[in-house]
Design a protein around this motif. Sequence first.
Motif, PDB file in Angstrom:
ATOM      1  N   ASN A  28       0.820  -1.222   0.000  1.00  0.00           N
ATOM      2  CA  ASN A  28       0.000   0.000   0.000  1.00  0.00           C
ATOM      3  C   ASN A  28       0.848   1.264   0.000  1.00  0.00           C
ATOM      4  O   ASN A  28       0.489   2.267  -0.621  1.00  0.00           O
ATOM      5  CB  ASN A  28      -0.936   0.001   1.212  1.00  0.00           C
ATOM      6  CG  ASN A  28      -2.012  -1.058   1.106  1.00  0.00           C
ATOM      7  OD1 ASN A  28      -2.412  -1.450   0.012  1.00  0.00           O
ATOM      8  ND2 ASN A  28      -2.476  -1.555   2.249  1.00  0.00           N
ATOM      9  N   ARG A  29       1.986   1.202   0.670  1.00  0.00           N
ATOM     10  CA  ARG A  29       2.831   2.380   0.794  1.00  0.00           C
ATOM     11  C   ARG A  29       3.804   2.528  -0.378  1.00  0.00           C
ATOM     12  O   ARG A  29       4.039   3.630  -0.876  1.00  0.00           O
ATOM     13  CB  ARG A  29       3.632   2.295   2.100  1.00  0.00           C
ATOM     14  CG  ARG A  29       4.614   3.433   2.350  1.00  0.00           C
ATOM     15  CD  ARG A  29       3.913   4.714   2.647  1.00  0.00           C
ATOM     16  NE  ARG A  29       4.820   5.696   3.211  1.00  0.00           N
ATOM     17  CZ  ARG A  29       4.525   6.970   3.370  1.00  0.00           C
ATOM     18  NH1 ARG A  29       3.334   7.418   3.027  1.00  0.00           N
ATOM     19  NH2 ARG A  29       5.399   7.815   3.897  1.00  0.00           N
ATOM     20  N   HIS A  30       4.377   1.390  -0.833  1.00  0.00           N
ATOM     21  CA  HIS A  30       5.474   1.449  -1.803  1.00  0.00           C
ATOM     22  C   HIS A  30       5.205   0.669  -3.088  1.00  0.00           C
ATOM     23  O   HIS A  30       6.072   0.657  -3.975  1.00  0.00           O
ATOM     24  CB  HIS A  30       6.760   0.924  -1.152  1.00  0.00           C
ATOM     25  CG  HIS A  30       7.181   1.692   0.058  1.00  0.00           C
ATOM     26  ND1 HIS A  30       7.755   2.940  -0.015  1.00  0.00           N
ATOM     27  CD2 HIS A  30       7.098   1.383   1.391  1.00  0.00           C
ATOM     28  CE1 HIS A  30       8.029   3.369   1.219  1.00  0.00           C
ATOM     29  NE2 HIS A  30       7.637   2.450   2.078  1.00  0.00           N
ATOM     30  N   ARG A  31       4.055  -0.007  -3.165  1.00  0.00           N
ATOM     31  CA  ARG A  31       3.663  -0.780  -4.355  1.00  0.00           C
ATOM     32  C   ARG A  31       4.650  -1.909  -4.670  1.00  0.00           C
ATOM     33  O   ARG A  31       4.810  -2.306  -5.824  1.00  0.00           O
ATOM     34  CB  ARG A  31       3.490   0.119  -5.598  1.00  0.00           C
ATOM     35  CG  ARG A  31       2.661   1.359  -5.398  1.00  0.00           C
ATOM     36  CD  ARG A  31       1.332   1.097  -4.715  1.00  0.00           C
ATOM     37  NE  ARG A  31       0.409   0.304  -5.541  1.00  0.00           N
ATOM     38  CZ  ARG A  31      -0.811  -0.064  -5.126  1.00  0.00           C
ATOM     39  NH1 ARG A  31      -1.207   0.226  -3.888  1.00  0.00           N
ATOM     40  NH2 ARG A  31      -1.587  -0.754  -5.928  1.00  0.00           N
ATOM     41  N   MET A  50      15.277  -7.444  10.518  1.00  0.00           N
ATOM     42  CA  MET A  50      14.984  -6.828  11.814  1.00  0.00           C
ATOM     43  C   MET A  50      16.198  -6.892  12.728  1.00  0.00           C
ATOM     44  O   MET A  50      16.504  -5.939  13.457  1.00  0.00           O
ATOM     45  CB  MET A  50      13.784  -7.521  12.453  1.00  0.00           C
ATOM     46  CG  MET A  50      12.462  -7.245  11.739  1.00  0.00           C
ATOM     47  SD  MET A  50      11.132  -8.335  12.293  1.00  0.00           S
ATOM     48  CE  MET A  50      11.028  -7.877  14.020  1.00  0.00           C
ATOM     49  N   SER A  51      16.908  -8.017  12.679  1.00  0.00           N
ATOM     50  CA  SER A  51      18.113  -8.153  13.497  1.00  0.00           C
ATOM     51  C   SER A  51      19.177  -7.150  13.063  1.00  0.00           C
ATOM     52  O   SER A  51      19.811  -6.495  13.897  1.00  0.00           O
ATOM     53  CB  SER A  51      18.649  -9.583  13.382  1.00  0.00           C
ATOM     54  OG  SER A  51      19.872  -9.717  14.071  1.00  0.00           O
ATOM     55  N   VAL A  52      19.370  -7.009  11.751  1.00  0.00           N
ATOM     56  CA  VAL A  52      20.361  -6.063  11.225  1.00  0.00           C
ATOM     57  C   VAL A  52      20.043  -4.643  11.681  1.00  0.00           C
ATOM     58  O   VAL A  52      20.943  -3.875  12.046  1.00  0.00           O
ATOM     59  CB  VAL A  52      20.406  -6.142   9.685  1.00  0.00           C
ATOM     60  CG1 VAL A  52      21.202  -4.978   9.109  1.00  0.00           C
ATOM     61  CG2 VAL A  52      21.011  -7.472   9.241  1.00  0.00           C
ATOM     62  N   ARG A  64       8.368   1.844  11.015  1.00  0.00           N
ATOM     63  CA  ARG A  64       9.486   2.448  10.292  1.00  0.00           C
ATOM     64  C   ARG A  64       9.209   2.473   8.786  1.00  0.00           C
ATOM     65  O   ARG A  64       9.493   3.475   8.105  1.00  0.00           O
ATOM     66  CB  ARG A  64      10.763   1.649  10.585  1.00  0.00           C
ATOM     67  CG  ARG A  64      12.012   2.170   9.887  1.00  0.00           C
ATOM     68  CD  ARG A  64      12.601   3.369  10.592  1.00  0.00           C
ATOM     69  NE  ARG A  64      13.763   3.878   9.904  1.00  0.00           N
ATOM     70  CZ  ARG A  64      15.023   3.428  10.097  1.00  0.00           C
ATOM     71  NH1 ARG A  64      15.244   2.453  10.976  1.00  0.00           N
ATOM     72  NH2 ARG A  64      16.032   3.952   9.448  1.00  0.00           N
ATOM     73  N   ILE A  65       8.651   1.382   8.271  1.00  0.00           N
ATOM     74  CA  ILE A  65       8.361   1.319   6.836  1.00  0.00           C
ATOM     75  C   ILE A  65       7.311   2.347   6.440  1.00  0.00           C
ATOM     76  O   ILE A  65       7.402   2.982   5.385  1.00  0.00           O
ATOM     77  CB  ILE A  65       7.921  -0.109   6.453  1.00  0.00           C
ATOM     78  CG1 ILE A  65       9.145  -1.028   6.403  1.00  0.00           C
ATOM     79  CG2 ILE A  65       7.196  -0.129   5.102  1.00  0.00           C
ATOM     80  CD1 ILE A  65       8.833  -2.484   6.202  1.00  0.00           C
ATOM     81  N   ASP A  68       9.036   6.221   7.307  1.00  0.00           N
ATOM     82  CA  ASP A  68      10.266   6.639   6.638  1.00  0.00           C
ATOM     83  C   ASP A  68      10.217   6.232   5.168  1.00  0.00           C
ATOM     84  O   ASP A  68      10.344   5.056   4.832  1.00  0.00           O
ATOM     85  CB  ASP A  68      11.468   6.002   7.342  1.00  0.00           C
ATOM     86  CG  ASP A  68      12.808   6.478   6.800  1.00  0.00           C
ATOM     87  OD1 ASP A  68      12.831   7.063   5.701  1.00  0.00           O
ATOM     88  OD2 ASP A  68      13.827   6.240   7.471  1.00  0.00           O
ATOM     89  N   GLN A  69      10.030   7.186   4.289  1.00  0.00           N
ATOM     90  CA  GLN A  69       9.841   6.910   2.868  1.00  0.00           C
ATOM     91  C   GLN A  69      11.054   6.226   2.245  1.00  0.00           C
ATOM     92  O   GLN A  69      10.927   5.433   1.319  1.00  0.00           O
ATOM     93  CB  GLN A  69       9.554   8.218   2.117  1.00  0.00           C
ATOM     94  CG  GLN A  69       9.268   8.065   0.636  1.00  0.00           C
ATOM     95  CD  GLN A  69       7.941   7.391   0.355  1.00  0.00           C
ATOM     96  OE1 GLN A  69       7.001   7.530   1.132  1.00  0.00           O
ATOM     97  NE2 GLN A  69       7.851   6.662  -0.753  1.00  0.00           N
ATOM     98  N   THR A  70      12.254   6.525   2.741  1.00  0.00           N
ATOM     99  CA  THR A  70      13.476   5.989   2.132  1.00  0.00           C
ATOM    100  C   THR A  70      13.935   4.678   2.756  1.00  0.00           C
ATOM    101  O   THR A  70      14.776   3.980   2.181  1.00  0.00           O
ATOM    102  CB  THR A  70      14.620   7.012   2.239  1.00  0.00           C
ATOM    103  OG1 THR A  70      14.910   7.263   3.624  1.00  0.00           O
ATOM    104  CG2 THR A  70      14.226   8.319   1.554  1.00  0.00           C
ATOM    105  N   PHE A  71      13.390   4.321   3.923  1.00  0.00           N
ATOM    106  CA  PHE A  71      13.843   3.109   4.613  1.00  0.00           C
ATOM    107  C   PHE A  71      13.590   1.848   3.789  1.00  0.00           C
ATOM    108  O   PHE A  71      14.324   0.866   3.902  1.00  0.00           O
ATOM    109  CB  PHE A  71      13.155   2.980   5.975  1.00  0.00           C
ATOM    110  CG  PHE A  71      13.472   1.703   6.697  1.00  0.00           C
ATOM    111  CD1 PHE A  71      14.743   1.482   7.229  1.00  0.00           C
ATOM    112  CD2 PHE A  71      12.521   0.701   6.834  1.00  0.00           C
ATOM    113  CE1 PHE A  71      15.046   0.291   7.876  1.00  0.00           C
ATOM    114  CE2 PHE A  71      12.815  -0.487   7.478  1.00  0.00           C
ATOM    115  CZ  PHE A  71      14.078  -0.693   8.006  1.00  0.00           C
TER     116      PHE A  71
END
Length: 281
Positions: A28-31, A50-52, A64-65, A68-71
Motif C-alpha cells: 500500500n505504501r510502496h507498491r 529486523m536483526s540487522v 518504520r516502513i 520513513d519513505q526511504t527506509f
Amino acid sequence: MNRLTYQHTNYITINDEELCSLTDAIFNRHRIDFTGYEKQSLKRRVIRAMSVFGMEGIHHLWIRILADQTFIYSFMDEISVGLTAMFRDPILWRKMRTLLNNELQSKSLLSIWHAGCSTGEEIYTMNIVARESIHKQSIRSWATDISKQALETARRGEYSIAKLAEYERNYKEYNLQGSLKWHYQKNDQNFVLDSSLNRHVTFNYHNLITDSYSYHFDIIFCRNVMIYFDNDTKVKLFDKFYNALNPGGLLIIGFYDAVMPLIDNRKFAIMDLDAKIFMKI
C-alpha cells in the motif's frame, strides 16, 4: 552472521498474520508486491533484516516502513541478499564456453537477461567467458534486480579482496590455462573488474513477479532466485521466461533451485542437467 546477531534472531518471531499485515503495508505504501514469496523463507529474511536494524518486534519494522519513505530501500537490500560469486559452479561456465564455441558460434550477437542478478558477479563471469571464447560473440545484457544497492554494486564491478581467493579458485576450475588477473585491477581493499566487461550491460530495477519486460533473449540466467518463491509463482515465472526467450533460447537455473517437477517438458527440453541448462522447445 556473527554470534550476537544469531542470538538476536533466536527470539524474534513473526506469525502469519503479522507477515500478511507487513506485506500489505509495504504494498500500500510502496507498491512492492511480495505475493508469491514462499512464506517461511520470507519470514526468515524479515527476521534477519529486523536483526540487522536492531528491531525488537514486527511493530517497530511496520512503523518504520510507513513513517520513513526511504527506509524501504535499505529494507529491500537486506531482504534480497543473493547467493552469487564469480565462476560459481565451474561446470556451468565450462559448458557455456563449449556452447559459445559450438552451438552458439553462428550468432554474431547474443542477448542475455540476468534475472535477479544481485551484485553482478555472474554478469562479469559470463562476459569473461565470452571474451575468452574462440569466436568472441558480441553480447548485450539486461541485468535486473529488486535491490537498488545490489544493482549499484553490479554497475561498479568492484568487490572485496576478501572474496578474490574464492573467485580465483573457481576460475581455475573453469580454465586452468587462463588467469582471472587478466580482467581486474586491485586497490587498497577491493578489486575492480575491467569496465569494458559491462559496456553493453543495461542495469534496471525490476520485480520478477510483478513487473513486465519488453525484450526477447537468447539466454536467461535466473540462478538461486526461485528458491524464495512458492510453487505457483515458480510456474508463472517459467511461463514468463518461456515467452521472453527466442526460439531455441536457453534458460539457466541455479543448482539450489529444486524445480524439476515444475518444468513443463512441452516447453523446455533438458540440454544439460548437470549444468541446469534448459532449451525452449
